[in-house]
Each structure stands twice: as C-alpha cells, then as structure tokens.
Design a protein around this motif. Structure first.
Motif, PDB file in Angstrom:
ATOM      1  N   UNK A 123     -74.524  15.597 -25.582  1.00  0.00           N
ATOM      2  CA  UNK A 123     -74.185  14.956 -24.422  1.00  0.00           C
ATOM      3  C   UNK A 123     -75.418  14.239 -23.833  1.00  0.00           C
ATOM      4  N   UNK A 124     -76.483  14.761 -23.838  1.00  0.00           N
ATOM      5  CA  UNK A 124     -77.568  14.115 -23.264  1.00  0.00           C
ATOM      6  C   UNK A 124     -78.000  12.911 -24.062  1.00  0.00           C
ATOM      7  N   UNK A 125     -77.948  12.917 -25.379  1.00  0.00           N
ATOM      8  CA  UNK A 125     -78.117  11.913 -26.280  1.00  0.00           C
ATOM      9  C   UNK A 125     -77.163  10.728 -25.958  1.00  0.00           C
ATOM     10  N   UNK A 126     -75.852  11.167 -26.009  1.00  0.00           N
ATOM     11  CA  UNK A 126     -74.763  10.255 -25.400  1.00  0.00           C
ATOM     12  C   UNK A 126     -74.862   9.507 -24.067  1.00  0.00           C
ATOM     13  N   UNK A 127     -75.607  10.171 -23.100  1.00  0.00           N
ATOM     14  CA  UNK A 127     -76.198   9.603 -21.989  1.00  0.00           C
ATOM     15  C   UNK A 127     -77.070   8.286 -22.233  1.00  0.00           C
ATOM     16  N   UNK A 128     -78.168   8.976 -23.033  1.00  0.00           N
ATOM     17  CA  UNK A 128     -79.127   8.111 -23.346  1.00  0.00           C
ATOM     18  C   UNK A 128     -78.807   6.660 -24.028  1.00  0.00           C
ATOM     19  N   UNK A 129     -78.096   7.159 -25.129  1.00  0.00           N
ATOM     20  CA  UNK A 129     -77.815   5.865 -26.101  1.00  0.00           C
ATOM     21  C   UNK A 129     -76.595   4.912 -25.598  1.00  0.00           C
ATOM     22  N   UNK A 130     -75.905   5.634 -24.840  1.00  0.00           N
ATOM     23  CA  UNK A 130     -74.822   4.639 -24.044  1.00  0.00           C
ATOM     24  C   UNK A 130     -75.780   3.343 -23.078  1.00  0.00           C
ATOM     25  N   UNK A 131     -76.865   3.973 -22.613  1.00  0.00           N
ATOM     26  CA  UNK A 131     -77.373   2.833 -21.895  1.00  0.00           C
ATOM     27  C   UNK A 131     -78.303   1.890 -22.693  1.00  0.00           C
ATOM     28  N   UNK A 132     -79.047   2.619 -23.641  1.00  0.00           N
ATOM     29  CA  UNK A 132     -80.055   1.887 -24.830  1.00  0.00           C
ATOM     30  C   UNK A 132     -79.175   0.690 -25.545  1.00  0.00           C
ATOM     31  N   UNK A 133     -78.138   1.204 -25.958  1.00  0.00           N
ATOM     32  CA  UNK A 133     -77.376   0.089 -26.538  1.00  0.00           C
ATOM     33  C   UNK A 133     -76.989  -0.868 -25.980  1.00  0.00           C
ATOM     34  N   UNK A 134     -76.562  -0.917 -24.701  1.00  0.00           N
ATOM     35  CA  UNK A 134     -75.985  -1.932 -23.745  1.00  0.00           C
ATOM     36  C   UNK A 134     -77.259  -2.698 -23.386  1.00  0.00           C
ATOM     37  N   UNK A 135     -78.623  -2.195 -23.277  1.00  0.00           N
ATOM     38  CA  UNK A 135     -79.711  -3.068 -22.844  1.00  0.00           C
ATOM     39  C   UNK A 135     -80.148  -3.824 -23.911  1.00  0.00           C
ATOM     40  N   UNK A 136     -79.935  -3.137 -25.288  1.00  0.00           N
ATOM     41  CA  UNK A 136     -80.236  -3.894 -26.395  1.00  0.00           C
ATOM     42  C   UNK A 136     -79.581  -5.092 -26.752  1.00  0.00           C
TER      43      UNK A 136
ATOM     44  N   UNK B 156     -63.420   0.191 -21.343  1.00  0.00           N
ATOM     45  CA  UNK B 156     -64.182  -0.399 -20.280  1.00  0.00           C
ATOM     46  C   UNK B 156     -64.518   0.578 -19.112  1.00  0.00           C
ATOM     47  N   UNK B 157     -63.549   1.456 -18.862  1.00  0.00           N
ATOM     48  CA  UNK B 157     -63.858   2.366 -17.726  1.00  0.00           C
ATOM     49  C   UNK B 157     -65.196   3.304 -18.235  1.00  0.00           C
ATOM     50  N   UNK B 158     -64.896   3.929 -19.246  1.00  0.00           N
ATOM     51  CA  UNK B 158     -65.929   4.844 -19.630  1.00  0.00           C
ATOM     52  C   UNK B 158     -67.028   4.342 -20.013  1.00  0.00           C
ATOM     53  N   UNK B 159     -67.066   3.334 -20.762  1.00  0.00           N
ATOM     54  CA  UNK B 159     -68.197   2.436 -21.195  1.00  0.00           C
ATOM     55  C   UNK B 159     -69.045   2.062 -19.794  1.00  0.00           C
ATOM     56  N   UNK B 160     -68.384   1.496 -19.006  1.00  0.00           N
ATOM     57  CA  UNK B 160     -69.209   1.139 -17.839  1.00  0.00           C
ATOM     58  C   UNK B 160     -69.868   2.056 -17.180  1.00  0.00           C
ATOM     59  N   UNK B 161     -69.302   3.439 -16.944  1.00  0.00           N
ATOM     60  CA  UNK B 161     -69.881   4.257 -16.201  1.00  0.00           C
ATOM     61  C   UNK B 161     -70.991   5.063 -17.123  1.00  0.00           C
ATOM     62  N   UNK B 162     -70.732   5.402 -18.467  1.00  0.00           N
ATOM     63  CA  UNK B 162     -71.813   5.895 -19.234  1.00  0.00           C
ATOM     64  C   UNK B 162     -72.978   4.913 -19.197  1.00  0.00           C
ATOM     65  N   UNK B 163     -72.889   3.526 -19.415  1.00  0.00           N
ATOM     66  CA  UNK B 163     -74.013   2.844 -19.408  1.00  0.00           C
ATOM     67  C   UNK B 163     -74.686   2.873 -18.047  1.00  0.00           C
ATOM     68  N   UNK B 164     -74.021   2.892 -16.914  1.00  0.00           N
ATOM     69  CA  UNK B 164     -74.533   2.914 -15.641  1.00  0.00           C
ATOM     70  C   UNK B 164     -75.471   3.867 -15.469  1.00  0.00           C
TER      71      UNK B 164
END
Length: 491
Positions: free
Chosen positions: A327-340, A45-53
């Motif tokens: 790492x850059x892709x991780x930052x991007x994908x961690x938000x795209x997946x949540x928005x989808x 939950x902690x890492x997922x919330x910050x990566x998404x934000x």
C-alpha cells in the motif's frame, strides 16, 4: 523476516510488470503514450487522480503529521477535500471540453492554443517549471520508497530506493500513461482499504477513540487543540490556513489535469466525481487518525514518518505487513509514474515536436518518450540517494511550486475571457518564483506560512494585472461561452 511478508510484495510487483506489458500496444503514438488515447473510464480517472495527488507523503508524511501535531492536522483534511471537490466541480469538465477541441495532450499544449501563443512562450515557461519541480518531486517519492523498504523489510535505505525506482521506471517506460492510470487505480484501491483498516486497528489497540485521545492529551494537551500549540492566535490561524491551502493545487497541477484530459468522455468525469470525493475522505481521515493512534501507542518515536510501518508490523500478522508495504509503495509509485510521464511529455511533445518542430513520426517519438522517461528517472535518482529527512515538507515544496505556477492561470483561462497570453506568462513566472523565494528567504520569518499561499496569490495578481494591460486573444469570449453551452446541454 517472515516469508509471508514477501508474498504480497511479489504479487504486487508482478501485477505492475504485467500492466506495463499489457499497456504497451496503446503507446504507438504520442496521444496513446501520454494520455492513453483519451479513453479512460470514470473509475480509473477518479482513483488515478487521487492516488497521484496524494503520493508517499499521505502514508508516511501525513500519518507522521498526525503523530506530530494531532488534531491540528485536520486542517489538511479540510483543504484537500475542498480542493478535490472544487477541482472536479469547476475544472474537470470545462478543461476536458477545451482540450478535446484543441487536440491537446499536455497542459502547455492547452495554454498555447487557448492564448493563441504562436511564439511558444507559454510552452517554454511551462516546460521549464515542470522539469525543475518534477525532478524534486520524483526524488522525494524515491526517498519515500527507500524509507518504506527499510522500515518494513530492513533492506537499508539505498537498496530500497533502487528497487522502487527500477520497478516504476519499467512499467512507466514500457506501458506509458495507460499503464500509469490502471496501476494508479489498483494502487488507489489498496490505499483506501489500508487507510480504512489501519486506523480502526490502531484505535482498538489504544482502547477505543476516547482512550486514544486521553492518552494523546496526557502526553501534550496541545495535540487536541484545533489550532495546535499556537492556540487561537494570529500564528495559529496562519498555520491552519497554510495547511488547508495544500488543497489549492488540486485545481491546477499538470499531473492531475492530464487525468481530466485522458477521460473517455464528459460523462466519465460526471460519474467519476463521486468516486473521487469518497476516495479523498477515506485517504486523509484514515491517515491522520493512523498518526494519532500511533502517538497514543508509541509516544517516543524518533522519526514520526515511520509510524505507519510500525503500526502495521505490530498490529497485524506478517502477511498483512507485506500488504501494508504494498500500500505504501502504491502511494509512492502512483505519483512517481505520473511525474515521469509528465516530464517525458514536456521533453518529447513540448520541446522536440512542438518547440523544435521535429518531423519525426509519432511512433518514433513515442519510442523517444520511453527513453526520456528512463532518463528523467536516472536524473532524479542521485538526489533521492542523499535522503531527505522530512518527507512531508520536501514534497510540499514541489507540489506548491507546480500548483502556484499553473493553478491561477488555468482557473483564469477557464473562467475569465479577458485573460491574455502575457498575463498567463506573468502569472506562471510570478507564482513559481514567489514560491521558491518564499521558501528560501521568508518562510521561517512568517511562522512557516505554507508557500502555496503567497505563490498562488502572486500568480493570480500577476495574471489579472498584466491581462488588464494587454489585449486578450481574439474570439476567447465566444469560445468559452460556446464551451459552457455544450456542457450545459450535454453537447
């Protein structure tokens, strides 16, 4: 391009695909598909919330901002650290307690139950805002993917967008929120490690922290001023406040609130808070110092948002360049997946099941959720292919639209029993509309004051004023007090 650049990228993409397939079994019903059965552990939950934000703007946008305006970008760090801290301290546990009691799996679910909205007004408003802003936000992240692939691998912008979109859509659609959360955890850890290593290497290459600041100050002395080029003036204060206000949305954007919903228990939220605080500090401090180090080393970049890829390629061996691309892709994908997944939930749960009253089975609806996830990605893709030039501000517009619409209402719903259904509706509409209108017609005339400030204030004032004029839902005060008692005594 060295073969070794592709090794970490290939390994990373395989991990994402495996996570999607591994999580597939958890998505048989809507609760499983959209909130991972409410069983996520603290560290996820902690890492997922910050990566998404944070998203792609952290590694491309905020590093670019550090490059462009220097220490003035420290105000973003202050705002985000405060926003994350307050979100976990004030919002996480009460929001989790109430949503568990209601059986909510989306934020509109929660608002409808909290305000006894039998007519579904809040759900319809929420869905409209989520879908409009999430499309813009998703497109912005696809832009970041295109820039990342092109900067690191010289693929060209459009092929980069298509590769990033294809991988993200696969594991999100197949695995649902469980795949999203666990992939976000992996991505968040990689982001933290990268933002520890890269500024250290950049500062060392610049001759140490003192030499770095001397070099930056020689280019432009205002880069070393806390208030930037405006100095300690009204304009400078507005600029600093606007940057700090970016953190406000951490208290109420739906894609972060769903993480609190999906936690396994109240104890997981208590344990996860420490990880969250440390994570956001590493993220933001590392990103700004990376940009400043890049300014010292490469003072004439045409596009400041390429500073992170440039530093990684120049300062590290080829295999590490591949790691930084991951790492850059991780930052991007961690938000795209949540928005989808959030947008898919808005369509399937909030519209099809709740608004239209579909009697389709949960398993069939979760299948529709997968199809909807793919469809939303396909809708956002053409916007991304046009390429936004300044990623930081493009992302902030969507971030602030969601934040101004939901944050004031969510805060009032948790801490003011007098809040009413019509007050919540007025707050959501006012916050959203003022944000959009401010960007279109007023922002340039007010020293680029960040739209989250007028949007948040408008949403808060509208919620309070209309609530005073209307009747609160019956039993709201007792319900909130009972929730606080449970949290106080660990019930």
């Amino acid at each position: 391009m060295s073969f070794w650049v592709y090794v970490p990228l290939g390994a990373y993409l395989i991990v994402l695909l495996v996570l999607g397939l591994w999580s597939r079994a958890a998505g048989g019903g809507l609760e499983g598909y959209y909130v991972a059965g409410k069983k996520l552990p603290a560290w996820v939950v902690a890492f997922s919330s910050n990566a998404t934000g944070e998203s792609g703007w952290l590694l491309l946008g905020l590093t670019g901002m550090g490059y462009l305006i220097g220490v003035h970008a420290f105000w973003v760090i202050l705002g985000e650290v405060l926003g994350v801290t307050l979100g976990w301290v004030l919002v996480a546990r009460p929001f989790k307690a109430l949503t568990d009691g209601y059986g909510s799996i989306t934020v509109p679910d929660y608002l409808e139950s909290r305000f006894r909205d039998d007519a579904g007004l809040l759900r319809k408003i929420g869905v409209a805002i989520v879908l409009s802003m999430a499309t813009v936000y998703t497109a912005a992240q696809m832009v970041a993917a295109g820039k990342a692939f092109d900067s690191f691998l010289a693929t060209g912008y459009i092929p980069g967008v298509l590769i990033g979109a294809a991988v993200t859509l696969f594991y999100t659609a197949v695995g649902g929120f469980k795949a999203v959360a666990y992939s976000d955890f992996v991505q968040g850890v990689l982001m933290a490690l990268g933002l520890l290593a890269l500024p250290i290497a950049g500062i060392a290459a610049a001759g140490g922290i003192e030499a770095m600041f001397v070099a930056v100050g020689a280019q432009d002395p205002t880069l070393l001023l806390p208030m930037g080029r405006y100095g300690v003036t009204f304009e400078g204060v507005l600029s600093a406040v606007g940057m700090a206000a970016i953190g406000l949305a951490f208290l109420g954007v739906p894609q972060l609130l769903v993480r609190f919903m999906a936690a396994g228990s109240d104890r997981d939220l208590v344990q996860g808070s420490g990880f969250a605080y440390l994570c956001i500090v590493i993220f933001d401090v590392g990103a700004v110092f990376t940009g400043i180090a890049g300014r010292a080393l490469y003072p004439a970049l045409e596009d400041q948002e390429t500073v992170m890829p440039l530093l990684s390629a120049e300062l590290f061996p080829a295999i590490f360049t591949g790691i930084f691309l991951v790492i850059v892709l991780g930052a991007i994908m961690s938000t795209v997946d949540s928005l989808l997944i959030m947008s898919s939930a808005a369509v399937v749960r909030d519209l099809v099941q709740k608004t239209f009253g579909s009697q389709t089975s949960e398993r069939r609806l979760s299948f529709y959720g997968r199809l909807t996830t793919l469809a939303i990605g396909a809708i956002a893709l053409p916007f991304a292919l046009r390429e936004a030039k300044v990623l930081f501000w493009f992302v902030l517009f969507a971030w602030s639209g969601l934040g101004a619409a939901f944050t004031p209402v969510v805060l009032c719903s948790l801490f003011w029993s007098r809040t009413t259904r019509m007050g919540a509706a007025a707050g959501m509409v006012s916050g959203f509309v003022v944000t959009v209108v401010w960007v279109q017609f007023f922002k340039a005339q007010f020293y680029d004051l960040y739209e989250m400030i007028p949007g948040f204030l408008a949403g808060l004032v509208a919620t309070v004023v209309v609530s005073w004029m209307t009747e609160p839902p019956e039993g709201a005060g007792e319900e909130l007090e009972a929730m606080r008692e449970r949290l106080r005594y660990g019930g």
